[in-house]
Enzyme design. Structure first.
Site, mmCIF file in Angstrom:
data_model
loop_
_atom_site.group_PDB
_atom_site.id
_atom_site.type_symbol
_atom_site.label_atom_id
_atom_site.label_comp_id
_atom_site.label_asym_id
_atom_site.label_seq_id
_atom_site.Cartn_x
_atom_site.Cartn_y
_atom_site.Cartn_z
ATOM 1 N N ASP A 42 17.693 66.169 8.255
ATOM 2 C CA ASP A 42 16.471 66.962 8.474
ATOM 3 C C ASP A 42 16.576 68.256 7.662
ATOM 4 O O ASP A 42 17.532 69.016 7.809
ATOM 5 C CB ASP A 42 16.356 67.271 9.969
ATOM 6 C CG ASP A 42 15.005 67.874 10.339
ATOM 7 O OD1 ASP A 42 14.480 67.516 11.393
ATOM 8 O OD2 ASP A 42 14.489 68.710 9.572
ATOM 9 N N GLU A 73 12.498 64.367 7.006
ATOM 10 C CA GLU A 73 13.590 63.816 7.814
ATOM 11 C C GLU A 73 13.643 62.294 7.740
ATOM 12 O O GLU A 73 12.628 61.637 7.542
ATOM 13 C CB GLU A 73 13.500 64.285 9.271
ATOM 14 C CG GLU A 73 12.447 63.656 10.086
ATOM 15 C CD GLU A 73 12.345 64.244 11.489
ATOM 16 O OE1 GLU A 73 13.235 64.012 12.309
ATOM 17 O OE2 GLU A 73 11.326 64.889 11.749
HETATM 18 N N1 DCP Z 1 5.265 70.664 10.215
HETATM 19 C C1 DCP Z 1 3.912 70.932 10.417
HETATM 20 N N2 DCP Z 1 3.438 71.137 11.686
HETATM 21 C C2 DCP Z 1 4.278 71.079 12.753
HETATM 22 C C3 DCP Z 1 5.644 70.809 12.563
HETATM 23 C C4 DCP Z 1 6.111 70.603 11.267
HETATM 24 O O1 DCP Z 1 3.148 70.973 9.447
HETATM 25 N N3 DCP Z 1 3.807 71.290 13.985
HETATM 26 C C5 DCP Z 1 5.765 70.513 8.830
HETATM 27 C C6 DCP Z 1 6.319 71.821 8.323
HETATM 28 C C7 DCP Z 1 7.798 71.636 8.370
HETATM 29 C C8 DCP Z 1 7.977 70.146 8.169
HETATM 30 O O2 DCP Z 1 6.824 69.559 8.757
HETATM 31 O O3 DCP Z 1 8.448 72.407 7.371
HETATM 32 C C9 DCP Z 1 9.215 69.607 8.812
HETATM 33 O O4 DCP Z 1 9.188 69.768 10.222
HETATM 34 P P1 DCP Z 1 10.446 70.140 11.057
HETATM 35 O O5 DCP Z 1 10.116 69.927 12.483
HETATM 36 O O6 DCP Z 1 11.651 69.445 10.510
HETATM 37 O O7 DCP Z 1 10.589 71.716 10.858
HETATM 38 P P2 DCP Z 1 11.252 72.528 9.700
HETATM 39 O O8 DCP Z 1 11.881 71.664 8.665
HETATM 40 O O9 DCP Z 1 10.247 73.504 9.174
HETATM 41 O O10 DCP Z 1 12.348 73.372 10.443
HETATM 42 P P3 DCP Z 1 13.770 72.896 11.009
HETATM 43 O O11 DCP Z 1 14.769 73.695 10.245
HETATM 44 O O12 DCP Z 1 13.747 73.237 12.451
HETATM 45 O O13 DCP Z 1 13.881 71.429 10.756
HETATM 46 MG MG MG Z 2 13.134 70.093 9.215
#
Ligand code: DCP
Ligand code: MG
Length: 359
Positions: free
Chosen positions: A14, A110
């Protein structure tokens, strides 16, 4: 003795604050500052994600932009650029393919990898995960976290354990101890509502659930009770599902009431086109992979016609033209409209066909 599925080697990868990390990488002046991905102009907009600097203030994905700015007045908002994220996602997947064919992408950032048969790194899933993360950084300058475990449930929990830029291993020997104290909200499928129901009955950890009977759990969470019981013991026999070969992707809408005029159909085209674009993006299909576009019309006598075009680009106006041509073939009320693309190569995407009955 553990059953064979228990001995799989699964890695869950991820990316860290994915969209935000891409934006900070491409604009170094943002480095070290709190950044949220979302539009400042959309009053009721929500954030896609936020970098770890912003998270210190409680800013996170799905929070309203207005509220995020209250929590962190210095938050810098950056508009999302999905094409860029998709490009990075493709690079990452190319790296995965060096290790296994058994890849199950869950979103752009992921994926699960089954590396049980991978001979690289002397077959050590821990080292494979480390190598993959290093290669991702080398190629994209973005960091990823990984979870390594005997099954998907635990691998996903583990990838969150040492985030960002970390990894965590749960060996088969560690499973029992690891799950015993694991809070229920860490289980995939246990959202806020289910967690509250379980908490109300005194269940807080997987250890608590282990002591309950399946029947007792069914009374609280319905058919999920059985899986919950298994997960609570660290058992998950779901395979890593690789996506299937498909030659085309389409989205179809069936209208509640037949549409009588081509003008009305045109309005629907826009909506379905937006949905098709979104789906292609999610499936990592770029414009250059599209061989042709097509539309399908089903008339009120259930006869249908398909019009396709090999030479058009993937634009709304192209679809509108095809719909016009299709409509002229019969000039009868339309009950279903579909828009789709044929793919050049048989790209691996999961089966996708939508039928909406809510129009
Ligand atoms: N995403 C989105 N809306 C959400 C959740 C996520 O558009 N409610 C998008 C933005 C994120 C990407 O999907 O960058 C990946 O989601 P993740 O849950 O893996 O979150 P992140 O990668 O941003 O953070 P983490 O470091 O917690 O994985
Ligand atoms: Mg992520």
């Amino acid at each position: 003795m553990a059953s064979p599925f228990f001995m799989r080697k699964i890695i869950h990868i991820d990316m860290d604050s994915f969209y935000a990390s891409v934006e900070v990488r491409d604009n170094p002046s943002l480095k070290g500052k709190p950044v949220g991905i979302g539009s400042a102009t959309e009053k009721r907009g929500v954030l896609c994600t936020a970098n770890y600097e912003a998270r210190k203030y409680g800013v996170k994905a799905a929070l309203s932009t207005m509220y995020a700015l209250k929590l962190c007045p210095d938050l810098i908002l950056v508009k999302p650029n999905f094409e860029k994220y998709q490009e990075e996602s493709l690079k990452i997947r190319e790296i995965f393919k060096e290790y296994t064919e058994l890849i199950e992408p869950l979103s752009l950032d992921e994926a699960f990898l089954d590396v049980s048969d991978c001979k690289k790194c002397e077959g050590s899933a821990t080292l494979i995960a480390q190598e993959i993360r290093a290669k991702i950084f080398d190629k994209t300058k973005l960091t990823a976290s990984a979870g390594i475990a005997p099954n998907k449930f635990l691998a996903k929990v583990a990838s969150d354990w040492n985030k960002p830029n970390g990894q965590f291993v749960i060996t088969p020997e560690d499973v029992a101890e690891f799950v015993y104290k694991l809070p229920l909200k860490k289980i995939f499928g246990v959202g806020k509502v289910t967690a509250t129901k379980l908490h109300d009955q005194g269940f807080k950890t997987c250890g608590d659930i282990q002591k309950a009977s399946i029947r007792e759990l069914r009374d609280i969470v319905g058919s999920f009770g059985e899986s919950l019981h298994k997960y609570s013991k660290g058992i998950d026999d779901r395979e890593v599902c690789t996506t299937r070969e498909r030659k085309s992707i389409s989205v179809e809408h069936t209208f509640k009431e037949d549409i009588l005029e081509v003008k009305e159909v045109a309005k629907k085209v826009e909506k379905i086109f937006a949905e098709l674009k979104y789906r292609l993006k999610n499936k990592n299909v770029g414009k250059n992979e599209i061989k042709s576009i097509f539309i399908k019309l089903k008339f009120n006598d259930f006869q249908q016609t398909t019009v396709s075009d090999l030479n058009s680009s993937f634009e709304l106006s192209d679809y509108l033209q095809l719909v016009n041509r299709g409509f002229k073939r019969k000039e009868a009320p339309v009950r279903l409209l579909g828009l789709g693309v044929q793919l050049k190569t048989q790209k691996k995407v999961s089966k996708y066909q939508l039928n909406f009955l809510n129009e």
